[in-house]
Scaffold this motif. Sequence first.
Motif, mmCIF file in Angstrom:
data_model
loop_
_atom_site.group_PDB
_atom_site.id
_atom_site.type_symbol
_atom_site.label_atom_id
_atom_site.label_comp_id
_atom_site.label_asym_id
_atom_site.label_seq_id
_atom_site.Cartn_x
_atom_site.Cartn_y
_atom_site.Cartn_z
ATOM 1 N N THR A 142 11.716 -0.356 -0.062
ATOM 2 C CA THR A 142 10.919 0.868 -0.241
ATOM 3 C C THR A 142 11.236 1.923 0.796
ATOM 4 N N SER A 143 11.935 1.555 1.882
ATOM 5 C CA SER A 143 12.363 2.568 2.848
ATOM 6 C C SER A 143 13.451 3.451 2.253
ATOM 7 N N PRO A 197 -2.465 5.687 -3.629
ATOM 8 C CA PRO A 197 -3.438 5.831 -2.540
ATOM 9 C C PRO A 197 -4.863 5.622 -3.064
ATOM 10 N N GLU A 198 -5.677 4.972 -2.264
ATOM 11 C CA GLU A 198 -7.083 4.713 -2.618
ATOM 12 C C GLU A 198 -7.235 3.816 -3.848
ATOM 13 N N SER A 235 0.842 -1.192 0.000
ATOM 14 C CA SER A 235 0.000 0.000 0.000
ATOM 15 C C SER A 235 0.879 1.244 0.000
ATOM 16 N N ALA A 236 0.289 2.373 -0.331
ATOM 17 C CA ALA A 236 1.054 3.620 -0.442
ATOM 18 C C ALA A 236 1.762 3.977 0.861
ATOM 19 N N ASP A 237 1.159 3.614 2.012
ATOM 20 C CA ASP A 237 1.783 3.925 3.300
ATOM 21 C C ASP A 237 2.642 2.781 3.833
ATOM 22 N N ARG A 238 2.807 1.732 3.029
ATOM 23 C CA ARG A 238 3.646 0.573 3.363
ATOM 24 C C ARG A 238 3.122 -0.224 4.567
ATOM 25 N N SER A 239 1.883 -0.046 4.959
ATOM 26 C CA SER A 239 1.361 -0.756 6.125
ATOM 27 C C SER A 239 0.674 -2.061 5.761
ATOM 28 N N ARG A 240 0.353 -2.269 4.470
ATOM 29 C CA ARG A 240 -0.387 -3.454 4.049
ATOM 30 C C ARG A 240 0.214 -4.031 2.771
ATOM 31 N N VAL A 243 4.584 -0.375 -5.375
ATOM 32 C CA VAL A 243 3.766 0.399 -4.450
ATOM 33 C C VAL A 243 2.517 0.860 -5.183
ATOM 34 N N GLY A 277 8.660 8.741 -4.061
ATOM 35 C CA GLY A 277 8.027 7.550 -3.521
ATOM 36 C C GLY A 277 8.311 6.297 -4.304
#
Length: 204
Positions: free
Chosen positions: A194-195, A155-156, A68-73, A152, A201
């Motif tokens: 991705t970090s 978003p959405e 995901s865009a925020d790297r959480s999923r 990546v 991004g």
Amino acid sequence: MTPAPTPAPTGEPGLHADALSTLTAWTPPTRAQATLRDRYVAHLRERPDAMSRICRPDHLTASTLVLSADRSRVLLTLHAKAGRWFQFGGHCEAGDTTLAGAALREATEESGLDGLVLGPRPVQLSEHPVEFCGPADGGPTVHHLDVRYVAVAAPEARHAVSEESLDVRWWPVRALPDPDADLVELVELALQSTSQADPAGQPG
């Protein structure tokens, strides 16, 4: 014993040459990954058909872990034949000219996502037996020599379920549905990659 086909010239244009160039230039993250890299490179040098599913019992495949865009999923597919949750991927096709392109095509087709930002380099290699890929003639079990990338999502982004999947679903990176060591390592390596993203991004 059937003799091996004549090796393809390393400078030959096309997918085979790209795979050989990509893997020889790649810096493996662990000693185990370095051993696999050497195995893949040797196979490519021995078999001009190594990128095709007709190469038995082993051939290279390409896949992509979508974050995901925020790297959480992570977005995973419940594979129809295997009945397990995996990253997106599969066999290279006739129109593929690069490993990265094959990985992105598979991810786009199987996830329904547009605008995936693919990292330029592999993040993990994985050799594994695939019972449903043969053999039809009673020969040795087929092994996929998978080359894995990370992408990546925007978003959405809205995903879809392809004909090859029973389901496609987002999962927290620390709560995977089938947390075998291979998938856990892939997620960790993807997050590390991705970090190092650039300001726009894009995975490093």
